[in-house]
Design an enzyme around this catalytic site. Structure first.
Site, PDB file in Angstrom:
ATOM      1  N   LYS A 112      -2.917   5.606  11.603  1.00 59.82           N
ATOM      2  CA  LYS A 112      -2.560   4.193  11.764  1.00 59.82           C
ATOM      3  C   LYS A 112      -2.890   3.716  13.174  1.00 59.82           C
ATOM      4  CE  LYS A 112       0.955   3.593   8.221  1.00 59.82           C
ATOM      5  NZ  LYS A 112       2.373   3.320   7.958  1.00 59.82           N
ATOM      6  N   LYS A 192      -9.073   6.118  -3.977  1.00 61.33           N
ATOM      7  CA  LYS A 192      -7.681   5.919  -4.383  1.00 61.33           C
ATOM      8  C   LYS A 192      -7.469   4.463  -4.819  1.00 61.33           C
ATOM      9  CE  LYS A 192      -3.067   6.749  -2.615  1.00 61.33           C
ATOM     10  NZ  LYS A 192      -2.221   7.170  -1.528  1.00 61.33           N
ATOM     11  N   LYS A 195      -4.650  -2.104  -3.956  1.00 55.87           N
ATOM     12  CA  LYS A 195      -4.642  -3.468  -4.478  1.00 55.87           C
ATOM     13  C   LYS A 195      -5.616  -4.373  -3.745  1.00 55.87           C
ATOM     14  CE  LYS A 195      -0.354  -4.413  -2.149  1.00 55.87           C
ATOM     15  NZ  LYS A 195       0.386  -3.212  -2.396  1.00 55.87           N
TER      16      LYS A 195
END
Ligand code: TRP
Length: 327
Positions: A112, A192, A195
């Site tokens: 991140k 993966k 959305k």
């Protein structure tokens, strides 16, 4: 009654079939035999850039999805992390025993951290807050996906260190590695499901028509067939396992093994099980969305109970740490 379960989920907008298969289905299952506490972690959601104006809706959407999937407020607690500010107090206290070197090794932090311009202290201490979430309720078990195992190991380490320094206080929580298959993208089954990719993700709110179209278009075999199951077919099996009965799955696995599997049949069975699973969820979601007051009431009641438990743990922790001038 067996041990207490705690788990958290980020309020990251609407839920797709991958989140359902990977986490929420397990949450619903576990509440049958355990006392479960489920948390929508908005403090954690602040560790990456976000729009404050959208946060309340994200939290509400997460609550609707979780309840629609079958988390039962009569049996389990479902609350919003920032409704129980005690998480932050314990996080501070645990931060004073958490080893900096270990936090530096967290792969989620490294990943991140690369995605933001400026790495904040909050992002760095994210796993300490997660430890506080779990230890505040002295949970014995935490259902998580594999990507969270490192954070859970850190939680165990923090609990051990705290206990060694201040006396036995926290149980070491164990991960519950419930089946949490990785659901892949329907049009590119090597990626993966996410959305952010339109047209290849099945959302819990999608209509029957959309679901049928997505399954129909889903990639099966690409390129020459090898000995291994192709990623696309494997993904269809993953989704079938998440939604159909074991007998149905076994039948298609046997067909596959005997090389008599017809993809059309597999897709038909998957369409049926997917619609049967998602329809009631969608209907419950619509009912709940029409009654937001009820949802807020559930969150509020749970938060009240959680604050009470949290205060009990914190009173002991403060005392053991010599805080509050002994008063
Ligand atoms: N970090 C978890 C995730 O991204 C969410 C989380 C926060 C959590 N607190 C938790 C999970 C406590 C389990 C227990 O998925």
């Amino acid at each position: 009654m067996s041990q207490r379960i705690f788990s958290g989920i980020q309020p990251s907008g609407s839920v797709h079939i991958g989140n359902y298969a990977g986490a929420l289905r397990n949450w619903v299952e576990l509440q049958k035999n355990h006392q479960c506490i489920y948390c929508i972690v908005d403090y954690h959601a602040m560790t990456m850039p976000y729009d404050p104006a959208q946060m309340p809706q994200r939290v509400l959407d997460a609550a609707l999805d979780i309840l629609a999937c079958g988390v039962d407020p009569e049996r389990s607690l479902l609350f919003v992390q920032s409704h129980v500010p005690q998480h932050c107090e314990l996080s501070w206290i645990l931060g004073c025993t958490a080893p900096m070197g270990e936090l530096n090794r967290m792969t989620q932090f490294k990943e991140k951290g690369e995605r933001v311009d400026s790495v904040t202290v909050g992002l760095f201490t994210y796993p300490v807050l997660q430890s506080a979430d779990i230890l505040l309720y002295r949970a014995g078990a935490v259902p998580v996906g594999e990507d969270q195992l490192q954070h859970l190991e850190l939680t165990r380490e923090i609990a051990r260190r705290f206990n060694a320094r201040y006396g036995d206080t926290f149980p070491e929580p164990k991960p519950v590695l419930t089946p949490s298959p990785r659901v892949m993208d329907l049009s590119d089954p090597t990626r993966k499901m996410s959305k952010s990719v339109e047209g290849s993700t099945i959302m819990l709110s999608d209509s029957d028509e959309v679901i049928l179209r997505l399954i129909k278009r889903a990639v099966t075999d690409v390129g020459p067939a090898g000995d291994e199951m192709s990623p696309g077919v494997k993904n269809l099996f993953t989704l079938l396992e998440a939604t159909a009965s074991p007998e149905v799955v076994a039948k298609f696995e046997a067909d596959y093994a005997s090389k008599s599997l017809r993809y059309g049949d597999l897709k038909a069975a998957l369409s049926e099980s997917m619609l049967a699973t998602l329809r009631p969820i969608r209907e419950r979601r619509a009912e709940l969305a029409a009654n937001p007051k009820r949802v807020l009431e559930i969150l509020g009641d749970s938060a009240r109970q959680c604050r009470k438990m949290a205060d009990e743990t914190l009173a002991e922790v403060r005392h053991k740490c010599g805080l509050g001038a002994g008063l």
